[in-house]
Design an enzyme around this catalytic site. Structure first.
Site, PDB file in Angstrom:
ATOM      1  CG  HIS A   1      51.454  44.934   9.152  1.00 30.33           C
ATOM      2  ND1 HIS A   1      51.617  44.559   7.462  1.00 30.33           N
ATOM      3  CD2 HIS A   1      51.146  46.185   9.445  1.00 30.33           C
ATOM      4  CE1 HIS A   1      51.379  46.057   7.133  1.00 30.33           C
ATOM      5  NE2 HIS A   1      51.275  47.060   7.937  1.00 30.33           N
ATOM      6  CB  SER A   2      49.707  41.438  15.245  1.00 30.64           C
ATOM      7  OG  SER A   2      49.735  41.243  16.170  1.00 30.64           O
ATOM      8  CG  ASN A   3      55.328  39.487  13.648  1.00 23.93           C
ATOM      9  OD1 ASN A   3      55.280  38.980  13.023  1.00 23.93           O
ATOM     10  ND2 ASN A   3      56.159  39.836  14.011  1.00 23.93           N
TER      11      ASN A   3
ATOM     12  CG  LEU B   1      46.546  39.819  16.484  1.00 24.04           C
ATOM     13  CD1 LEU B   1      45.842  40.897  15.885  1.00 24.04           C
ATOM     14  CD2 LEU B   1      45.858  38.898  17.967  1.00 24.04           C
ATOM     15  CG  HIS B   2      50.446  35.271  10.686  1.00 26.65           C
ATOM     16  ND1 HIS B   2      51.108  34.543  10.591  1.00 26.65           N
ATOM     17  CD2 HIS B   2      49.875  35.965   9.638  1.00 26.65           C
ATOM     18  CE1 HIS B   2      50.783  33.982   9.202  1.00 26.65           C
ATOM     19  NE2 HIS B   2      49.878  34.561   8.410  1.00 26.65           N
TER      20      HIS B   2
END
Length: 312
Positions: A45-47, A49-50
């Site tokens: 759910h990484s912000n 990496l997003h």
């Protein structure tokens, strides 16, 4: 007291919140090194990496993500794949090894053309990018009718953003971090290491919040750069409860501002509780940082609890 929200969630629809500030100097270093892309780490759910994958798609560079755990499909993971990020699932033991001295060796051999970026966009480069948030806020004080402010309040995951603010403030104003992880997870040591590396003298000020939020004691602020950390995690990273979710719903109804329960929602609840406990002096002016992360709300449980829809 008065509190103003710095809406970093509005910086960009995809490279959102504090993530652009963290990435800015890392991407510049990658370009200077002649890299053809970037490799970094994060969860499903990484912000971080997003934002990184979105930046790669927008600006045309390759991205590789080393992901915690085993392969799952989350809204974030589906976005990463759609943005063209190549994913490697490390399992949990493999991800815990990310702090080992030789962790990066096989990945640098496999991807010699990529520039490694620390988890969450951390390191001094990430902190120095976040230091620019201070000037952004100061440039908008006139809109509020404020000549000055007394302190900052923000959510902390690794403490990188907080360290950047402390470096930029150089002792002028206090910085208070509401930790999204329990004490003992290395936030304080990471902040202190970044401040030492940033080559400015800094010491944590462990007195009560009211002592350094008091405008009458501003002369003390100029003599030593204060910051403070408090546990807002509810006992574990990403843990939520009915009180937190009800609070977020109430805030959103009253303000029209969206929050998420992992970082900003917990930080705002901790601020409310500190105000109710009388820990701030009358007349305190505080800047609350909305650090984004709204894409993470789309996980099934959180979306159902907060009745949110995926962003378009």
């Amino acid at each position: 007291m008065e509190a103003a929200i710095l809406r970093l969630d509005l910086v960009d629809p995809l490279i959102s919140g504090n993530k652009w500030f963290k990435l800015k100097h890392h991407l510049a270093a990658a370009e200077q090194a002649g890299a053809r892309g970037v490799i970094s780490l994060g969860g499903a759910h990484s912000n971080h990496l997003h934002a990184l994958a979105a930046a790669g798609k927008r600006f045309g560079f390759a991205t590789v993500g080393l992901v915690r755990g085993h392969a799952v499909e989350t809204p974030t993971v589906l976005d990463l794949q759609a943005f063209g990020m190549e994913l490697h699932w490390l399992g949990y033991a493999g991800y815990r090894a990310r702090h080992d001295a030789d962790f990066w060796l096989p990945w640098r051999e496999r991807y010699p053309h990529l520039f490694p970026v620390p988890e969450g966009g951390g390191g001094l480069a990430g902190a120095m990018g976040c230091a620019e948030i201070v000037e952004q806020a100061r440039s908008q004080l006139g809109v509020l009718g404020w000549e000055d402010y007394d302190c900052w309040w923000l959510a902390c995951g690794t403490g990188t953003t907080l360290a950047g603010l402390v470096l930029a403030e150089a002792g002028q104003h206090a910085v208070i971090g509401a930790m999204a992880v329990p004490e003992g997870h290395g936030v304080e040591s990471n902040v202190d290491a970044l401040l030492r590396e940033g080559s400015r003298p800094c010491a944590k000020w462990t007195t009560e919040i009211s002592e350094y939020a008091d405008p009458a004691k501003s002369s003390c602020l100029k003599s030593r750069p204060p910051y403070s950390l408090l546990d807002a995690s509810l006992g574990a990273f990403a843990k939520t409860d009915a009180q937190l979710l009800d609070f977020i719903r109430s805030c959103e109804r009253e303000s029209g501002i969206p929050f998420e329960p992992i970082y900003t929602g917990k930080a705002l609840l901790a601020l409310k509780q500190s105000v109710q406990e009388g820990r701030f002096a009358i007349g305190t002016r505080l800047i609350f940082i909305h650090s984004g992360g709204l894409q993470g709300r789309r996980s099934t449980d959180v979306a159902a609890d907060l009745r949110v829809s995926p962003p378009t």
